[in-house]
Scaffold this active site. Structure first.
Site, PDB file in Angstrom:
ATOM      1  CE  LYS A 117      -3.953   2.092   2.361  1.00 60.68           C
ATOM      2  NZ  LYS A 117      -4.981   1.938   3.420  1.00 60.68           N
ATOM      3  CB  SER A 154      -7.262   4.596   2.347  1.00 54.38           C
ATOM      4  OG  SER A 154      -6.815   3.793   3.432  1.00 54.38           O
ATOM      5  CB  SER A 188      -8.903   2.444   5.307  1.00 58.30           C
ATOM      6  OG  SER A 188      -9.240   3.809   5.344  1.00 58.30           O
TER       7      SER A 188
END
Length: 469
Positions: free
Chosen positions: A76, A151, A175
């Site tokens: 990520k 996210s 997220s």
């Protein structure tokens, strides 16, 4: 054999047995990324193919280092990765190449992962829609006009499209749960402290965010969690990891699940979501569990009050320089600036009041777990929305008063750091995915994963409806 459709567990087993080489695996995933990622934009900062193939060949010559040995992984883009561009989705860091790994990246490397690139995320990870001015928007594999969530949207989309075998995510306000639901995969938010923070900045008060694993099965997640979890001596509140992959066969018969639905109408939810999620829980009933509707156990407005105070104060502490420096402020998204500006108004009295509410909710939830093995909520209040939106302004006829109000249904878990497994729940009338949050008391990570494993064996949604491009 389609290598990219194998589970991470099966892939690791075959590689350990010498049935597949790291180079063969790398070639397969890079071919798939070349074919599908341009339409998705899930993986960013992809490293050169020649470098990755050379690294894979080198791994084939080395002793096996761990469960991830030779596997291609994309980390990520909120996680610093040594020698690999890390932007945080911000133009302020568009060319930033860290000199050291963050802790979870280091743990993945130690277990043998080969970092091929990063997964896309919103700017600074704020908001549950993965778009930013550096890399653009990530699209949903089930409908390229829709969001993949955030996210960890790049991670969710990459998993669903079989561009990576497993993925790391992080979760403050859903997220990793939201994109897992929107992309028909699994995501696990562990008990707070199980996957530790880096020893930087405040590590005592900032207890809302955690990293966690995402995958196409709870078994893959359990193996990956064994790598990510375990205390960091430099941070407080550490938890000892368990052999999660060996603890997945717990029986379901007699387990009790409390279904919270829309929290007595406190959370507006789009049509079809509640029915789909309740229907998904019937898989547990078929296995002998008991699913019981229960009333909202705590005022939703108090949870929201506590959450917004703590979140904005933590954001203001961590990112105030973006607000104070005019040059940085000009390159920062409005939602982040709003969080900082709001957080700067919080007083000590505000923080103590928020903490007291949080403490009362923790005690209330603990009493619920005297009756139930797990609780369940929908993962999201909306279906995956158009990719050209910034965020939903209205949900089920109710106006949203902030950029994150439409994600409020994730707050009961996040506020008190409970372990939560996002279960794919199937598809709505228009073919878009949705999911269910299954969460238990602090420390019940193994139990929740075992319940999810039984559910997966009965449903296996990620393989039943793979994305079509």
């Amino acid at each position: 054999m389609d290598i990219c459709t194998l589970s991470a567990t099966d892939l690791s087993r075959r590689m350990a047995a010498g049935q597949l080489t790291a180079r063969t695996v790398m070639e397969a995933f890079l071919d798939r990324i070349a074919a599908l990622n341009p339409g998705l934009n899930a993986i960013v900062s992809l490293r050169p193919e020649a470098d990755l193939l050379a690294e894979a060949e080198a791994m084939d010559r080395l002793p096996r280092r761990g469960w991830l040995h030779g596997m291609p992984l994309a980390v990520k883009d909120l996680v610093a990765t040594r020698g690999l561009r890390t932007t945080y989705g911000s133009p302020l860091h568009a060319d930033f190449v860290p000199e050291a790994d963050d802790l979870i990246a280091a743990r993945m490397r130690e277990a043998g992962a080969i970092f091929i690139g990063k997964t896309n995320t919103p700017e600074w990870g704020q908001g549950s829609h993965s778009y930013n001015p550096v890399h653009g928007v990530t699209r949903n594999p089930y409908d390229l006009t829709r969001t993949a969530g955030g996210s960890s949207g790049g991670a969710g989309a990459a998993l669903a499209a079989r561009l990576v075998p497993v993925a790391d995510g992080s979760d403050m306000m859903g997220s990793l749960r939201n994109p897992a639901a929107f992309c028909n995969v699994y995501g696990f938010r562990p008990s707070w402290g199980l996957v530790p923070q880096d020893a930087e900045g405040d590590t005592f008060l900032s207890t809302l965010t955690t990293d966690g694993p995402m995958g196409r099965s709870p078994e893959d997640i359990a193996h990956f969690l064994e790598i990510l979890a375990g205390p960091n001596p430099g941070t407080p509140f550490g938890r000892t990891a368990e052999p999660y992959s060996d603890l997945l066969t717990t029986g379901i018969k007699g387990k009790r699940i409390g279904w919270l639905a829309d929290w007595d109408s406190a959370y507006p939810v789009e049509d079809g979501i509640l029915e789909l999620c309740r229907g998904a829980l019937a898989a547990f009933e078929d296995l002998g569990a008991i699913v019981e509707p229960i009333a909202a156990p705590f005022p939703a407005e108090d949870l929201w009050d506590s959450w917004t105070v703590l979140r904005s104060a933590i954001t203001a502490r961590a990112k105030r320089d973006l607000f104070d420096d005019p040059a940085k402020r000009a390159l920062t998204k409005p939602e982040t600036l709003w969080e900082i500006e709001t957080g700067l108004t919080r007083t000590a009295a505000d923080l103590f009041r928020a903490s007291e509410i949080r403490s009362r909710w923790y005690a209330t939830a603990a009493r619920l777990y005297d009756r139930f093995d797990a609780l369940a909520l929908p993962s999201a209040q909306v279906w995956p929305f158009p990719a050209d939106w910034t965020w939903p302004r209205e949900v089920a006829g109710r106006a949203m008063d902030s950029y994150h109000r439409w994600m409020e249904i994730t707050v009961p878990v996040s506020l008190i750091g409970l372990p939560c497994l996002l279960l794919p729940a199937g598809f709505g009338a228009d073919g878009l995915p949705m999911g269910v949050q299954l969460f238990g008391p602090t420390g019940s990570d193994a139990r929740i994963l075992a319940m999810g494993h039984a559910y997966h064996r009965a449903t296996n949604w990620p393989s039943q409806r793979p994305p079509v491009f």
